[in-house]
Design a protein around this motif. Structure first.
Motif, PDB file in Angstrom:
ATOM      1  N   ASP A   1       0.763  -0.849   0.011  1.00 38.06           N
ATOM      2  CA  ASP A   1       0.081  -0.415  -0.207  1.00 38.06           C
ATOM      3  C   ASP A   1       0.942   1.058   0.126  1.00 38.06           C
ATOM      4  OD1 ASP A   1      -2.248  -1.662  -0.267  1.00 38.06           O
ATOM      5  OD2 ASP A   1      -2.549  -1.679   2.112  1.00 38.06           O
ATOM      6  N   ASN A   2       1.718   1.525  -1.085  1.00 38.06           N
ATOM      7  CA  ASN A   2       2.781   2.791  -1.178  1.00 38.06           C
ATOM      8  C   ASN A   2       3.726   2.741   0.333  1.00 38.06           C
ATOM      9  OD1 ASN A   2       2.194   2.372  -3.933  1.00 38.06           O
ATOM     10  ND2 ASN A   2       0.841   3.830  -2.990  1.00 38.06           N
ATOM     11  N   LYS A   3       3.362   1.947   0.924  1.00 37.00           N
ATOM     12  CA  LYS A   3       4.533   2.117   2.616  1.00 37.00           C
ATOM     13  C   LYS A   3       5.770   0.674   2.697  1.00 37.00           C
ATOM     14  CE  LYS A   3       0.676   4.436   4.376  1.00 37.00           C
ATOM     15  NZ  LYS A   3      -0.191   3.921   6.074  1.00 37.00           N
TER      16      LYS A   3
ATOM     17  N   THR B   1       1.482 -15.134   2.066  1.00 34.00           N
ATOM     18  CA  THR B   1       0.013 -15.331   2.766  1.00 34.00           C
ATOM     19  C   THR B   1       1.055 -15.614   4.176  1.00 34.00           C
ATOM     20  OG1 THR B   1      -0.450 -17.149   1.115  1.00 34.00           O
ATOM     21  CG2 THR B   1      -1.298 -17.491   3.198  1.00 34.00           C
ATOM     22  N   LYS B   2       0.268 -15.069   5.068  1.00 31.50           N
ATOM     23  CA  LYS B   2       0.621 -14.405   6.818  1.00 31.50           C
ATOM     24  C   LYS B   2       0.034 -15.506   7.372  1.00 31.50           C
ATOM     25  CE  LYS B   2       0.758 -11.136   9.979  1.00 31.50           C
ATOM     26  NZ  LYS B   2       0.634  -9.545  10.595  1.00 31.50           N
ATOM     27  N   ASN B   3       0.879 -15.832   8.363  1.00 28.64           N
ATOM     28  CA  ASN B   3      -0.009 -16.965   9.085  1.00 28.64           C
ATOM     29  C   ASN B   3      -0.987 -18.260   8.252  1.00 28.64           C
ATOM     30  OD1 ASN B   3       1.499 -15.443  10.713  1.00 28.64           O
ATOM     31  ND2 ASN B   3      -0.146 -14.216  11.860  1.00 28.64           N
ATOM     32  N   LYS B   4      -0.500 -18.568   7.168  1.00 29.94           N
ATOM     33  CA  LYS B   4      -1.594 -19.582   6.498  1.00 29.94           C
ATOM     34  C   LYS B   4      -3.033 -19.171   6.319  1.00 29.94           C
ATOM     35  CE  LYS B   4       1.066 -23.543   7.884  1.00 29.94           C
ATOM     36  NZ  LYS B   4       1.429 -25.085   8.001  1.00 29.94           N
ATOM     37  N   THR B   5      -3.132 -17.757   6.814  1.00 28.05           N
ATOM     38  CA  THR B   5      -5.234 -17.297   6.270  1.00 28.05           C
ATOM     39  C   THR B   5      -4.350 -16.028   5.766  1.00 28.05           C
ATOM     40  OG1 THR B   5      -4.722 -15.946   8.050  1.00 28.05           O
ATOM     41  CG2 THR B   5      -5.462 -18.430   8.369  1.00 28.05           C
ATOM     42  N   HIS B   6      -3.687 -15.064   5.378  1.00 27.09           N
ATOM     43  CA  HIS B   6      -4.340 -13.455   4.981  1.00 27.09           C
ATOM     44  C   HIS B   6      -2.840 -13.456   3.488  1.00 27.09           C
ATOM     45  CE1 HIS B   6      -4.909  -9.236   5.254  1.00 27.09           C
ATOM     46  NE2 HIS B   6      -3.995  -9.271   4.556  1.00 27.09           N
ATOM     47  N   ALA B   7      -3.969 -13.722   2.720  1.00 26.93           N
ATOM     48  CA  ALA B   7      -2.809 -13.295   1.231  1.00 26.93           C
ATOM     49  C   ALA B   7      -2.584 -11.698   0.848  1.00 26.93           C
ATOM     50  CB  ALA B   7      -3.560 -14.161   0.010  1.00 26.93           C
ATOM     51  N   MET B   8      -1.816 -11.470   0.678  1.00 27.51           N
ATOM     52  CA  MET B   8      -0.992 -10.018   0.131  1.00 27.51           C
ATOM     53  C   MET B   8       0.537 -10.028  -0.736  1.00 27.51           C
ATOM     54  SD  MET B   8       1.243  -9.421   3.586  1.00 27.51           S
ATOM     55  CE  MET B   8       0.250 -10.106   4.906  1.00 27.51           C
ATOM     56  N   VAL B   9      -0.345  -8.701  -1.333  1.00 23.02           N
ATOM     57  CA  VAL B   9       0.618  -8.668  -2.526  1.00 23.02           C
ATOM     58  C   VAL B   9       1.721  -7.504  -2.580  1.00 23.02           C
ATOM     59  CG1 VAL B   9       1.007  -8.203  -4.961  1.00 23.02           C
ATOM     60  CG2 VAL B   9      -0.757  -9.638  -4.745  1.00 23.02           C
ATOM     61  N   ILE B  10       3.277  -7.287  -2.303  1.00 23.71           N
ATOM     62  CA  ILE B  10       4.133  -6.653  -1.657  1.00 23.71           C
ATOM     63  C   ILE B  10       4.943  -6.261  -3.568  1.00 23.71           C
ATOM     64  CG2 ILE B  10       6.152  -6.407  -0.372  1.00 23.71           C
ATOM     65  CD1 ILE B  10       3.614  -7.250   0.828  1.00 23.71           C
ATOM     66  N   THR B  11       5.156  -5.267  -3.928  1.00 22.70           N
ATOM     67  CA  THR B  11       5.429  -4.519  -4.755  1.00 22.70           C
ATOM     68  C   THR B  11       6.806  -4.100  -4.568  1.00 22.70           C
ATOM     69  OG1 THR B  11       4.622  -2.521  -4.708  1.00 22.70           O
ATOM     70  CG2 THR B  11       3.177  -4.197  -5.981  1.00 22.70           C
ATOM     71  N   SER B  12       8.041  -3.940  -5.022  1.00 27.04           N
ATOM     72  CA  SER B  12       9.067  -2.902  -5.475  1.00 27.04           C
ATOM     73  C   SER B  12       8.573  -1.575  -5.540  1.00 27.04           C
ATOM     74  CB  SER B  12      10.067  -3.962  -6.310  1.00 27.04           C
ATOM     75  OG  SER B  12      11.051  -3.125  -6.022  1.00 27.04           O
ATOM     76  N   SER B  13       9.823  -1.135  -4.215  1.00 27.11           N
ATOM     77  CA  SER B  13       9.264   0.409  -4.746  1.00 27.11           C
ATOM     78  C   SER B  13      10.201   1.351  -5.585  1.00 27.11           C
ATOM     79  CB  SER B  13      10.070   1.381  -3.657  1.00 27.11           C
ATOM     80  OG  SER B  13      11.428   1.069  -3.050  1.00 27.11           O
ATOM     81  N   ARG B  14      11.762   0.141  -6.742  1.00 26.88           N
ATOM     82  CA  ARG B  14      12.127   0.663  -7.421  1.00 26.88           C
ATOM     83  C   ARG B  14      12.182  -0.262  -8.583  1.00 26.88           C
ATOM     84  NH1 ARG B  14      16.831   0.028  -3.082  1.00 26.88           N
ATOM     85  NH2 ARG B  14      16.600   1.331  -2.100  1.00 26.88           N
ATOM     86  N   GLN B  15      12.319  -0.271  -9.888  1.00 24.70           N
ATOM     87  CA  GLN B  15      12.108  -0.629 -10.951  1.00 24.70           C
ATOM     88  C   GLN B  15      13.846  -1.389 -11.483  1.00 24.70           C
ATOM     89  OE1 GLN B  15       9.843  -1.010 -13.262  1.00 24.70           O
ATOM     90  NE2 GLN B  15      10.637  -1.966 -14.997  1.00 24.70           N
TER      91      GLN B  15
END
Length: 179
Positions: free
Chosen positions: A49-51, A160-174
């Protein structure tokens, strides 16, 4: 008389090594995949989320390689809850780089200050306010969180955090050669 010939040592043919382009190297299995995955993780600043996230290499932490794992320590962070401002750090261990990789992290609560501490003794106000709600924020290490992650490409990691919560993490650099 002819001079004696000495036998030359036989040379065995060794397979030629060919250089592979970095982007062609697979991110699954083998030692080169481990190195490629670690490099991809270390070279990108990871965000959600841009953080910046504290549990992957990012702008708010320092990471180093220890054998076949990465160990990261975050800068001081703060989180506001309904009743407190909590100051903490995050320690992360990233391991198991064959295909997917594992992230294990814990937060170290350094300080928790009640937002309601307007009394002469802020510590007393904090204790009273939290006791009324039935809980206190304690300093020290919190519980361990575990994530299973996979690099989708040089700019995206799915976890996937603690086998339940899916999330997408992105790179701030190309990344060079990235999409």
């Amino acid at each position: 008389a002819k001079p004696k010939r000495t036998a030359k040592p036989k040379r065995t043919a060794k397979p030629k090594r060919t250089a592979k382009k970095r982007q062609d190297a697979p991110l699954t299995g083998g030692k080169s995949a481990t190195i490629d995955t670690m490099e991809t993780l270390m070279l990108a600043g990871w965000n959600r989320d841009n953080k910046p996230v504290a549990w992957l290499p990012s702008a708010i932490n320092t990471c180093r390689q220890e054998k076949n794992r990465l160990v990261c320590f975050s800068d001081d962070q703060t989180r506001d809850t309904a009743t407190n401002t909590i100051k903490f750090k995050t320690r992360t261990i990233i391991s198991g780089f064959a295909g997917a990789f594992n992230v294990s992290y814990r937060n170290l609560v350094i300080d928790a200050v009640s937002k309601e501490s307007v009394a002469d003794d802020p510590a007393a106000a904090f204790d009273e306010a939290e006791e009324e709600k039935g809980y206190t924020v304690k300093t020290g290490w919190g519980k361990e969180h575990k994530l299973e992650c996979q690099i989708k490409d040089s700019n995206t990691v799915n976890c996937t955090k603690n086998k339940t919560h899916a999330m997408v993490i992105t790179s701030s650099r190309q990344m060079a050669g990235g999409k």
